[in-house]
Design a protein around this motif. Structure first.
Motif, PDB file in Angstrom:
ATOM      1  N   GLY A 140       0.825  -1.207   0.000  1.00  0.00           N
ATOM      2  CA  GLY A 140       0.000   0.000   0.000  1.00  0.00           C
ATOM      3  C   GLY A 140       0.859   1.257   0.000  1.00  0.00           C
ATOM      4  O   GLY A 140       2.087   1.218   0.172  1.00  0.00           O
ATOM      5  N   VAL A 141       0.212   2.398  -0.194  1.00  0.00           N
ATOM      6  CA  VAL A 141       0.891   3.685  -0.170  1.00  0.00           C
ATOM      7  C   VAL A 141      -0.071   4.736   0.371  1.00  0.00           C
ATOM      8  O   VAL A 141      -1.290   4.613   0.183  1.00  0.00           O
ATOM      9  CB  VAL A 141       1.394   4.076  -1.582  1.00  0.00           C
ATOM     10  N   ALA A 142       0.458   5.731   1.054  1.00  0.00           N
ATOM     11  CA  ALA A 142      -0.405   6.759   1.628  1.00  0.00           C
ATOM     12  C   ALA A 142       0.234   8.132   1.489  1.00  0.00           C
ATOM     13  O   ALA A 142       1.440   8.297   1.726  1.00  0.00           O
ATOM     14  CB  ALA A 142      -0.667   6.464   3.114  1.00  0.00           C
ATOM     15  N   PHE A 143      -0.576   9.110   1.101  1.00  0.00           N
ATOM     16  CA  PHE A 143      -0.215  10.515   1.209  1.00  0.00           C
ATOM     17  C   PHE A 143      -0.730  10.997   2.570  1.00  0.00           C
ATOM     18  O   PHE A 143      -1.914  10.840   2.872  1.00  0.00           O
ATOM     19  CB  PHE A 143      -0.884  11.340   0.108  1.00  0.00           C
ATOM     20  N   PHE A 144       0.117  11.582   3.383  1.00  0.00           N
ATOM     21  CA  PHE A 144      -0.341  12.168   4.646  1.00  0.00           C
ATOM     22  C   PHE A 144       0.703  13.166   5.130  1.00  0.00           C
ATOM     23  O   PHE A 144       1.911  13.011   4.905  1.00  0.00           O
ATOM     24  CB  PHE A 144      -0.637  11.093   5.691  1.00  0.00           C
ATOM     25  N   ASP A 145       0.237  14.198   5.794  1.00  0.00           N
ATOM     26  CA  ASP A 145       1.118  15.263   6.271  1.00  0.00           C
ATOM     27  C   ASP A 145       1.550  14.918   7.688  1.00  0.00           C
ATOM     28  O   ASP A 145       0.966  15.391   8.670  1.00  0.00           O
ATOM     29  CB  ASP A 145       0.365  16.592   6.218  1.00  0.00           C
ATOM     30  N   TYR A 146       2.594  14.098   7.804  1.00  0.00           N
ATOM     31  CA  TYR A 146       2.957  13.576   9.117  1.00  0.00           C
ATOM     32  C   TYR A 146       3.497  14.641  10.059  1.00  0.00           C
ATOM     33  O   TYR A 146       3.428  14.494  11.289  1.00  0.00           O
ATOM     34  CB  TYR A 146       3.961  12.427   8.986  1.00  0.00           C
ATOM     35  N   ASP A 147       4.052  15.749   9.514  1.00  0.00           N
ATOM     36  CA  ASP A 147       4.610  16.784  10.375  1.00  0.00           C
ATOM     37  C   ASP A 147       3.790  18.072  10.386  1.00  0.00           C
ATOM     38  O   ASP A 147       4.236  19.097  10.933  1.00  0.00           O
ATOM     39  CB  ASP A 147       6.052  17.097   9.956  1.00  0.00           C
ATOM     40  N   LEU A 155       4.227   7.653   2.204  1.00  0.00           N
ATOM     41  CA  LEU A 155       4.669   6.451   2.911  1.00  0.00           C
ATOM     42  C   LEU A 155       4.410   5.247   2.017  1.00  0.00           C
ATOM     43  O   LEU A 155       3.266   4.982   1.617  1.00  0.00           O
ATOM     44  CB  LEU A 155       3.921   6.295   4.233  1.00  0.00           C
ATOM     45  N   PHE A 156       5.466   4.520   1.690  1.00  0.00           N
ATOM     46  CA  PHE A 156       5.365   3.308   0.872  1.00  0.00           C
ATOM     47  C   PHE A 156       5.508   2.088   1.781  1.00  0.00           C
ATOM     48  O   PHE A 156       6.483   1.981   2.538  1.00  0.00           O
ATOM     49  CB  PHE A 156       6.462   3.268  -0.192  1.00  0.00           C
ATOM     50  N   ILE A 157       4.551   1.162   1.681  1.00  0.00           N
ATOM     51  CA  ILE A 157       4.603  -0.070   2.462  1.00  0.00           C
ATOM     52  C   ILE A 157       5.368  -1.126   1.666  1.00  0.00           C
ATOM     53  O   ILE A 157       5.127  -1.314   0.475  1.00  0.00           O
ATOM     54  CB  ILE A 157       3.185  -0.572   2.791  1.00  0.00           C
ATOM     55  N   ASN A 158       6.271  -1.828   2.344  1.00  0.00           N
ATOM     56  CA  ASN A 158       7.139  -2.778   1.664  1.00  0.00           C
ATOM     57  C   ASN A 158       6.965  -4.191   2.205  1.00  0.00           C
ATOM     58  O   ASN A 158       6.533  -4.386   3.345  1.00  0.00           O
ATOM     59  CB  ASN A 158       8.607  -2.351   1.840  1.00  0.00           C
ATOM     60  N   GLY A 159       7.310  -5.159   1.362  1.00  0.00           N
ATOM     61  CA  GLY A 159       7.446  -6.527   1.817  1.00  0.00           C
ATOM     62  C   GLY A 159       8.875  -6.718   2.311  1.00  0.00           C
ATOM     63  O   GLY A 159       9.601  -5.759   2.533  1.00  0.00           O
ATOM     64  N   THR A 160       9.283  -7.955   2.440  1.00  0.00           N
ATOM     65  CA  THR A 160      10.667  -8.225   2.825  1.00  0.00           C
ATOM     66  C   THR A 160      11.001  -9.647   2.409  1.00  0.00           C
ATOM     67  O   THR A 160      10.164 -10.363   1.852  1.00  0.00           O
ATOM     68  CB  THR A 160      10.876  -8.024   4.338  1.00  0.00           C
ATOM     69  N   VAL A 204      -2.150   0.084   4.360  1.00  0.00           N
ATOM     70  CA  VAL A 204      -1.892   1.122   5.351  1.00  0.00           C
ATOM     71  C   VAL A 204      -3.146   1.966   5.559  1.00  0.00           C
ATOM     72  O   VAL A 204      -3.906   2.213   4.617  1.00  0.00           O
ATOM     73  CB  VAL A 204      -0.708   2.026   4.905  1.00  0.00           C
ATOM     74  N   ALA A 205      -3.361   2.374   6.793  1.00  0.00           N
ATOM     75  CA  ALA A 205      -4.455   3.286   7.137  1.00  0.00           C
ATOM     76  C   ALA A 205      -3.868   4.403   7.994  1.00  0.00           C
ATOM     77  O   ALA A 205      -3.039   4.161   8.874  1.00  0.00           O
ATOM     78  CB  ALA A 205      -5.559   2.565   7.895  1.00  0.00           C
ATOM     79  N   ILE A 206      -4.303   5.626   7.723  1.00  0.00           N
ATOM     80  CA  ILE A 206      -3.813   6.799   8.441  1.00  0.00           C
ATOM     81  C   ILE A 206      -4.952   7.397   9.255  1.00  0.00           C
ATOM     82  O   ILE A 206      -6.050   7.613   8.740  1.00  0.00           O
ATOM     83  CB  ILE A 206      -3.267   7.866   7.469  1.00  0.00           C
ATOM     84  N   GLY A 207      -4.695   7.683  10.523  1.00  0.00           N
ATOM     85  CA  GLY A 207      -5.719   8.300  11.361  1.00  0.00           C
ATOM     86  C   GLY A 207      -5.145   8.753  12.697  1.00  0.00           C
ATOM     87  O   GLY A 207      -4.226   8.120  13.225  1.00  0.00           O
ATOM     88  N   ASP A 208      -5.670   9.816  13.235  1.00  0.00           N
ATOM     89  CA  ASP A 208      -5.224  10.320  14.531  1.00  0.00           C
ATOM     90  C   ASP A 208      -6.069   9.652  15.610  1.00  0.00           C
ATOM     91  O   ASP A 208      -7.050  10.208  16.103  1.00  0.00           O
ATOM     92  CB  ASP A 208      -5.386  11.845  14.564  1.00  0.00           C
TER      93      ASP A 208
END
Length: 286
Positions: A140-147, A155-160, A204-208
């Motif tokens: 997954g990938v997310a645009f978010f204003d972390y600062d 934010l790019f989600i990766n495997g391994t 990925v999920a973004i939330g406060d």
């Protein structure tokens, strides 16, 4: 489109044969007055006696031909040789009349600026030959204003790599956090952010979730989920265990969303997990 078709069928009545113009000298006379169809493009339609391929008039019971005229596209020769076929003809007419003119079709052009933007992330699915199902899915990938500087970060989600199958000279891969400078350029700030941990991520999920004004990060993964609290100043720390949202180490979660379903001002977390009787449980072979 379906509603328009239903309206056409109920409003557009089959004419009596006596109202049709008669063929003269082997040619068809003009059709009955055009009837307005409730489709885009101001289409009109008229019924006329059906004609055989040779141009001769078939028997009186052979049926009618439906002529559709669209001022944008011209006449559409939609024919029906029985009194049931006009239903199909009306559907075809609806589709044809709804087509926009070529000069009305919007044009959207995109330019790949990945390199210019400074984004170098490459997803790692860890494949080594077993063709595991999770390897077929991107992260997954997310645009978010972390600062909270007014610019959307990435934010790019990766495997391994799978345990026991790390290529020589390689290290386990992590997700990637990119800071947006507001001028079309991103900088990799993963190292030291607290998000530089390795696991097989999915969505990925973004939330406060704690309402402190900073967006937090929840990541679904193979082998359990991960929740990261945003501490500010580009730093995160994992709070999965304290929050109780990790799930089983045998779980394979794919996607998630923060939602306030009861409008109490507190975000709930909804996650899709391949687990249980009605879902797939994924486990690595021993």
């Amino acid at each position: 489109m379906f509603r328009l078709l239903v309206k056409a069928i109920t409003d557009f009545k089959m004419p009596n044969k006596s109202s049709l113009a008669q063929a003269k000298g082997g040619h068809l006379a003009p059709t009955t007055s055009g009837a307005k169809l409730p489709f885009p493009g101001s289409c009109s339609a008229g019924w006329q006696p059906a004609v055989s391929p040779t141009g001769s008039r078939p028997g009186a019971d052979s049926g009618l031909a439906l002529r559709i005229t669209n001022p944008r596209h011209g006449r559409l020769p939609v024919c029906a040789t029985s009194f049931l076929a006009p239903l199909a003809a009306l559907f075809l007419a609806a589709s044809a009349c709804a087509l926009p003119a070529a000069d009305e079709i919007p044009v959207a052009k995109f330019t790949d600026i990945t390199k210019e933007a400074g984004i170098t992330f490459v997803h790692n699915n860890g494949a080594y030959g077993d063709k595991l199902l999770s390897e077929t899915m991107g992260g997954g990938v997310a645009f978010f204003d972390y600062d909270n500087d007014g610019h959307q970060d990435l934010l790019f989600i990766n495997g391994t790599y799978w345990s026991g199958h790390i290529p020589e000279g390689k290290s386990p891969t992590t997700m990637a956090l990119y800071h947006n400078d507001g001028h079309g350029h991103f900088t990799d700030v993963t190292k030291g952010s607290g998000l530089d941990v390795s696991f097989y991520g999915m969505g990925v999920a973004i939330g406060d979730y704690d309402n402190d004004g900073l967006p937090d990060v929840f990541i679904t993964a193979v082998g359990g989920n991960h929740l990261f609290h945003n501490d500010g100043h580009g730093k995160f720390h994992e709070v999965t265990q304290e929050a109780g949202v990790g799930g089983s180490t045998n779980d394979w979660s794919t996607c998630a969303a923060f939602i306030d379903y009861d409008n109490d001002g507190k975000l709930e977390l909804f996650a899709i997990t391949c687990n249980g009787h009605r879902r797939l449980t994924w486990r690595r072979a021993t």
